[in-house]
Design an enzyme around this catalytic site. Sequence first.
Site, PDB file in Angstrom:
ATOM      1  N   GLY A  40       0.828  -1.193   0.000  1.00  0.00           N
ATOM      2  CA  GLY A  40       0.000   0.000   0.000  1.00  0.00           C
ATOM      3  C   GLY A  40       0.865   1.246   0.000  1.00  0.00           C
ATOM      4  N   GLN A  45       2.799  10.054   1.480  1.00  0.00           N
ATOM      5  CA  GLN A  45       4.104   9.404   1.482  1.00  0.00           C
ATOM      6  C   GLN A  45       4.974   9.835   0.305  1.00  0.00           C
ATOM      7  OE1 GLN A  45       2.204   5.339   2.296  1.00  0.00           O
ATOM      8  NE2 GLN A  45       4.262   5.177   3.189  1.00  0.00           N
ATOM      9  N   CYS A  84       6.625   0.122   7.088  1.00  0.00           N
ATOM     10  CA  CYS A  84       6.162   1.264   6.303  1.00  0.00           C
ATOM     11  C   CYS A  84       7.295   1.750   5.417  1.00  0.00           C
ATOM     12  CB  CYS A  84       5.700   2.381   7.240  1.00  0.00           C
ATOM     13  SG  CYS A  84       5.046   3.815   6.397  1.00  0.00           S
ATOM     14  N   LEU A  85       6.970   2.036   4.180  1.00  0.00           N
ATOM     15  CA  LEU A  85       7.985   2.529   3.247  1.00  0.00           C
ATOM     16  C   LEU A  85       8.555   3.868   3.704  1.00  0.00           C
ATOM     17  CD1 LEU A  85       6.216   1.593  -0.107  1.00  0.00           C
ATOM     18  CD2 LEU A  85       8.043   0.367   1.064  1.00  0.00           C
ATOM     19  N   HIS A 126      -3.935   1.094   7.748  1.00  0.00           N
ATOM     20  CA  HIS A 126      -2.602   1.700   7.748  1.00  0.00           C
ATOM     21  C   HIS A 126      -2.566   2.889   6.786  1.00  0.00           C
ATOM     22  CE1 HIS A 126       1.937   1.322   7.938  1.00  0.00           C
ATOM     23  NE2 HIS A 126       1.787   2.024   6.830  1.00  0.00           N
ATOM     24  N   GLU A 127      -3.084   2.689   5.570  1.00  0.00           N
ATOM     25  CA  GLU A 127      -3.047   3.766   4.573  1.00  0.00           C
ATOM     26  C   GLU A 127      -3.991   4.902   4.945  1.00  0.00           C
ATOM     27  OE1 GLU A 127      -0.541   3.696   2.745  1.00  0.00           O
ATOM     28  OE2 GLU A 127      -0.110   1.583   3.033  1.00  0.00           O
ATOM     29  N   HIS A 130      -2.337   7.197   7.278  1.00  0.00           N
ATOM     30  CA  HIS A 130      -1.429   8.150   6.619  1.00  0.00           C
ATOM     31  C   HIS A 130      -2.172   9.414   6.190  1.00  0.00           C
ATOM     32  CE1 HIS A 130       2.523   6.386   6.395  1.00  0.00           C
ATOM     33  NE2 HIS A 130       2.049   5.233   5.959  1.00  0.00           N
TER      34      HIS A 130
END
Length: 156
Positions: A40, A45, A84-85, A126-127, A130
């Site tokens: 995701g 991000q 997480c990226l 999670h997304e 963000h």
Amino acid sequence: MKHPDPVLRERAKEVTKFNASLHKLLDDLAETMYDAEGVGLAAPQVGVLKRVFVVDADEEQGLLELVNPEIINREGEQMGAEGCLSIPGLQGDVKRSNKIVIRGQDRYGKPVQYEGTELLARAFQHELDHLNGVLFLDLAESVYEARKLAPEQGGE
């Protein structure tokens, strides 16, 4: 964007224009997510404060694009590792709802609704976090040095 970039802590703005610019953002998010072998990726991000994310955490459903998403139902609970990226090198154990119903709009502004369990439910939550300036670090019961997670384990 990498933590602690302040953009990651801001609330993203609603999308009101469904145009070529939005389509390019969605395409770029998907490409970036796949290149990083994530499940995701949210617009903040990549430095864009819009309520947009992509998820690909379920083989049956494949790539899902959500614009202006909101969770409309939650059931159960699960505990699991998240990465997480935007926070390379760390993971954490985060408690999430096990089943989610989420709705929003597609790239053309048409209403969409998805149901996800387990990893897909975790990815949706999670997304969406963000988009609200929340990171998994804020919710984790423990944080530790990352080990490589397989996508089915929540690796993003």
